[in-house]
Design an enzyme around this catalytic site. Structure first.
Site, mmCIF file in Angstrom:
data_model
loop_
_atom_site.group_PDB
_atom_site.id
_atom_site.type_symbol
_atom_site.label_atom_id
_atom_site.label_comp_id
_atom_site.label_asym_id
_atom_site.label_seq_id
_atom_site.Cartn_x
_atom_site.Cartn_y
_atom_site.Cartn_z
ATOM 1 N N ASP A 70 0.860 -1.189 0.000
ATOM 2 C CA ASP A 70 0.000 0.000 0.000
ATOM 3 C C ASP A 70 0.894 1.236 0.000
ATOM 4 O O ASP A 70 1.792 1.357 0.841
ATOM 5 C CB ASP A 70 -0.918 0.018 1.223
ATOM 6 C CG ASP A 70 -2.102 -0.935 1.071
ATOM 7 O OD1 ASP A 70 -2.149 -1.656 0.060
ATOM 8 O OD2 ASP A 70 -2.959 -0.965 1.971
ATOM 9 N N HIS A 219 3.946 -2.187 3.686
ATOM 10 C CA HIS A 219 3.977 -0.761 3.361
ATOM 11 C C HIS A 219 5.401 -0.351 2.996
ATOM 12 O O HIS A 219 6.350 -0.716 3.700
ATOM 13 C CB HIS A 219 3.474 0.073 4.544
ATOM 14 C CG HIS A 219 2.003 -0.058 4.793
ATOM 15 N ND1 HIS A 219 1.469 -1.128 5.488
ATOM 16 C CD2 HIS A 219 0.944 0.719 4.436
ATOM 17 C CE1 HIS A 219 0.147 -0.992 5.551
ATOM 18 N NE2 HIS A 219 -0.195 0.118 4.926
#
Length: 262
Positions: A70, A219
């Site tokens: 993400d 992430h």
């Protein structure tokens, strides 16, 4: 009087949005972590995912891993992550926001040029359960247009809802808009940039939860992840895992095993 009118308008809009969403309760994606190297049990969520063609893992039992990242903003580690993926010939999907595309067009272009998939994480990162279908459509289309302007990927088909918030209505609407929801079966708190604990910690968190068919959420703002990634990939390859893209997962899910060749 003016204050009363303003408050009344706000109440009406809140009521209208609630009607648009049919007052369907919102859920935050989550599950009880386990360390038995099996996909986590997601309970009643499974029925909803099956109904709308969404994914959280590959449940075939094959030793396959799907890496997803993400990207809401850049912290300087995505280039390093792309270097590792290229070196190890591992595909990934990057779920990006409008801010990321606007601020890092060259990284978006590089992701696509190197064979990775761009996924839709919405343009402004709103809670989909609180907005209308038209607003969701605008969020997704605006992000898709932004990606198309800076890369050769002209269409986005995978969606990760902002904050992992969803309900049956948002699953239905986004499915009607042509999107496939992709959640995850492996994750840990890796986005707090001021609380990084060293690459060994990230390595252990992933290895403790790894299982056949894992869709891993990471992430790129995590320095731990950037440093751990090559170690993870090499160790998992040693254990007999292969890395595939979400396209492979969807194709596999829609073809008989004998045809797909897994």
């Amino acid at each position: 009087m003016q204050k009363f009118i303003a408050v009344s308008v706000i109440v009406f809009l809140a009521f209208f949005i609630g009607m648009e969403n049919n007052h369907v309760a919102a859920y935050g994606w989550g599950f009880k972590k386990n360390s038995d190297h099996q996909p986590p049990d997601i309970g009643e969520y499974q029925e909803l995912l099956d109904k709308y063609g969404a994914y959280y893992a590959d449940l075939s039992g094959d030793k396959v891993i799907y890496l997803t990242f993400d990207n809401g903003y850049e912290a300087g580690y995505t280039g390093e992550i792309l270097d590792v993926l290229k070196k190890e010939e591992v595909p990934a999907t990057f779920f990006v926001t409008g801010h990321y595309v606007d601020s890092e067009p060259e990284l978006i272009k590089r992701m696509v040029d190197e064979g990775h998939i761009i996924g839709n994480h919405s343009y402004h990162h709103p809670d989909f359960s609180t907005i209308s279908k038209d607003s969701i459509k605008e969020e997704l289309e605006t992000l898709e247009e932004a990606v198309a302007e800076v890369s050769d990927q002209k269409e986005l088909k995978y969606l990760r809802p902002p904050r992992g918030i969803f309900n049956e209505q948002t699953l239905k609407w986004t499915s009607e808009l042509g999107y496939i929801h992709v959640f995850w079966s492996l994750a840990f708190v890796d986005w707090e940039t001021s609380k990084q604990k060293g690459w060994e910690y990230a390595f252990e968190q992933v290895m403790d939860q790894i299982h056949p068919g894992a869709i891993a959420l990471l992430h790129t703002v995590s320095s731990d992840n950037a440093e751990a990634l090559e170690h993870l990939i090499k160790e998992l390859k040693k254990q007999g895992y292969t890395f595939k893209s979400l396209d492979d997962l969807v194709i596999k899910d829609h073809l008989p095993p004998s045809i797909y060749g897994f």
